[in-house]
Design a protein around this motif. Structure first.
Motif, PDB file in Angstrom:
ATOM      1  N   VAL A  47       0.855  -1.183   0.000  1.00  0.00           N
ATOM      2  CA  VAL A  47       0.000   0.000   0.000  1.00  0.00           C
ATOM      3  C   VAL A  47       0.889   1.230   0.000  1.00  0.00           C
ATOM      4  O   VAL A  47       1.880   1.289   0.724  1.00  0.00           O
ATOM      5  CB  VAL A  47      -0.906   0.030   1.257  1.00  0.00           C
ATOM      6  CG1 VAL A  47      -1.779   1.271   1.243  1.00  0.00           C
ATOM      7  CG2 VAL A  47      -1.759  -1.202   1.353  1.00  0.00           C
ATOM      8  N   THR A  48       0.545   2.197  -0.841  1.00  0.00           N
ATOM      9  CA  THR A  48       1.202   3.506  -0.825  1.00  0.00           C
ATOM     10  C   THR A  48       0.095   4.546  -0.644  1.00  0.00           C
ATOM     11  O   THR A  48      -1.092   4.194  -0.679  1.00  0.00           O
ATOM     12  CB  THR A  48       1.983   3.781  -2.133  1.00  0.00           C
ATOM     13  OG1 THR A  48       1.050   3.993  -3.191  1.00  0.00           O
ATOM     14  CG2 THR A  48       2.935   2.652  -2.484  1.00  0.00           C
ATOM     15  N   PRO A  49       0.433   5.803  -0.505  1.00  0.00           N
ATOM     16  CA  PRO A  49      -0.625   6.812  -0.376  1.00  0.00           C
ATOM     17  C   PRO A  49      -1.561   6.876  -1.589  1.00  0.00           C
ATOM     18  O   PRO A  49      -2.706   7.281  -1.460  1.00  0.00           O
ATOM     19  CB  PRO A  49       0.145   8.121  -0.215  1.00  0.00           C
ATOM     20  CG  PRO A  49       1.433   7.704   0.409  1.00  0.00           C
ATOM     21  CD  PRO A  49       1.761   6.377  -0.221  1.00  0.00           C
ATOM     22  N   LYS A  50      -1.092   6.451  -2.764  1.00  0.00           N
ATOM     23  CA  LYS A  50      -1.914   6.570  -3.968  1.00  0.00           C
ATOM     24  C   LYS A  50      -2.251   5.253  -4.657  1.00  0.00           C
ATOM     25  O   LYS A  50      -3.062   5.233  -5.569  1.00  0.00           O
ATOM     26  CB  LYS A  50      -1.208   7.483  -4.976  1.00  0.00           C
ATOM     27  CG  LYS A  50      -1.100   8.909  -4.494  1.00  0.00           C
ATOM     28  CD  LYS A  50      -0.515   9.789  -5.554  1.00  0.00           C
ATOM     29  CE  LYS A  50      -0.420  11.222  -5.050  1.00  0.00           C
ATOM     30  NZ  LYS A  50       0.065  12.131  -6.073  1.00  0.00           N
ATOM     31  N   THR A  51      -1.607   4.133  -4.262  1.00  0.00           N
ATOM     32  CA  THR A  51      -1.851   2.864  -4.958  1.00  0.00           C
ATOM     33  C   THR A  51      -1.987   1.701  -3.977  1.00  0.00           C
ATOM     34  O   THR A  51      -1.589   1.786  -2.820  1.00  0.00           O
ATOM     35  CB  THR A  51      -0.710   2.518  -5.942  1.00  0.00           C
ATOM     36  OG1 THR A  51       0.485   2.280  -5.197  1.00  0.00           O
ATOM     37  CG2 THR A  51      -0.508   3.596  -6.974  1.00  0.00           C
ATOM     38  N   VAL A  52      -2.544   0.614  -4.497  1.00  0.00           N
ATOM     39  CA  VAL A  52      -2.612  -0.650  -3.774  1.00  0.00           C
ATOM     40  C   VAL A  52      -2.138  -1.740  -4.736  1.00  0.00           C
ATOM     41  O   VAL A  52      -2.436  -1.696  -5.931  1.00  0.00           O
ATOM     42  CB  VAL A  52      -4.037  -0.933  -3.243  1.00  0.00           C
ATOM     43  CG1 VAL A  52      -5.044  -1.076  -4.363  1.00  0.00           C
ATOM     44  CG2 VAL A  52      -4.069  -2.163  -2.355  1.00  0.00           C
ATOM     45  N   THR A  53      -1.365  -2.707  -4.215  1.00  0.00           N
ATOM     46  CA  THR A  53      -0.900  -3.836  -5.021  1.00  0.00           C
ATOM     47  C   THR A  53      -1.520  -5.104  -4.461  1.00  0.00           C
ATOM     48  O   THR A  53      -1.483  -5.348  -3.252  1.00  0.00           O
ATOM     49  CB  THR A  53       0.632  -3.933  -5.013  1.00  0.00           C
ATOM     50  OG1 THR A  53       1.175  -2.681  -5.460  1.00  0.00           O
ATOM     51  CG2 THR A  53       1.121  -5.038  -5.939  1.00  0.00           C
ATOM     52  N   LEU A  54      -2.110  -5.909  -5.364  1.00  0.00           N
ATOM     53  CA  LEU A  54      -2.864  -7.107  -4.984  1.00  0.00           C
ATOM     54  C   LEU A  54      -2.308  -8.335  -5.672  1.00  0.00           C
ATOM     55  O   LEU A  54      -1.755  -8.240  -6.775  1.00  0.00           O
ATOM     56  CB  LEU A  54      -4.333  -6.962  -5.399  1.00  0.00           C
ATOM     57  CG  LEU A  54      -5.056  -5.691  -5.011  1.00  0.00           C
ATOM     58  CD1 LEU A  54      -6.344  -5.558  -5.819  1.00  0.00           C
ATOM     59  CD2 LEU A  54      -5.353  -5.702  -3.536  1.00  0.00           C
TER      60      LEU A  54
END
Length: 84
Positions: free
Chosen positions: A34-41
């Motif tokens: 998780v970053t402030p602008k994205t999510v990785t799944l």
């Protein structure tokens, strides 16, 4: 980063996707970054308890059991205003 405060998303959260018309297909994804602008799944394997007599079933995600052939998916987080 392990958590996004604005969207209340944490690493290891499990997300669900349902789709289909005459049958319901279920896919599970685990948040791996998780970053402030994205999510990785990453897509998860799941256990299905199927009842052929009623043509129904229950799916349960298997946390940490990723499909090796599936690449990680990164998506931008966007806030939506749902006020009337």
């Amino acid at each position: 980063m392990d958590k996004n405060e604005e969207f209340n998303i944490m690493v290891d959260d499990i997300w669900l996707s349902r789709w289909g018309c005459e049958q319901t297909n279920v896919e599970f994804y685990q948040v791996i970054r998780v970053t402030p602008k994205t999510v990785t799944l990453r897509m998860l394997h799941h256990f299905c308890d199927y009842n052929p007599a009623q043509m129904t079933g229950h799916n349960m995600p298997m946390r940490g059991q990723f499909y090796e052939e599936e690449k990680a998916i990164r998506r931008r987080l966007v806030a939506c205003d749902h006020s009337p």
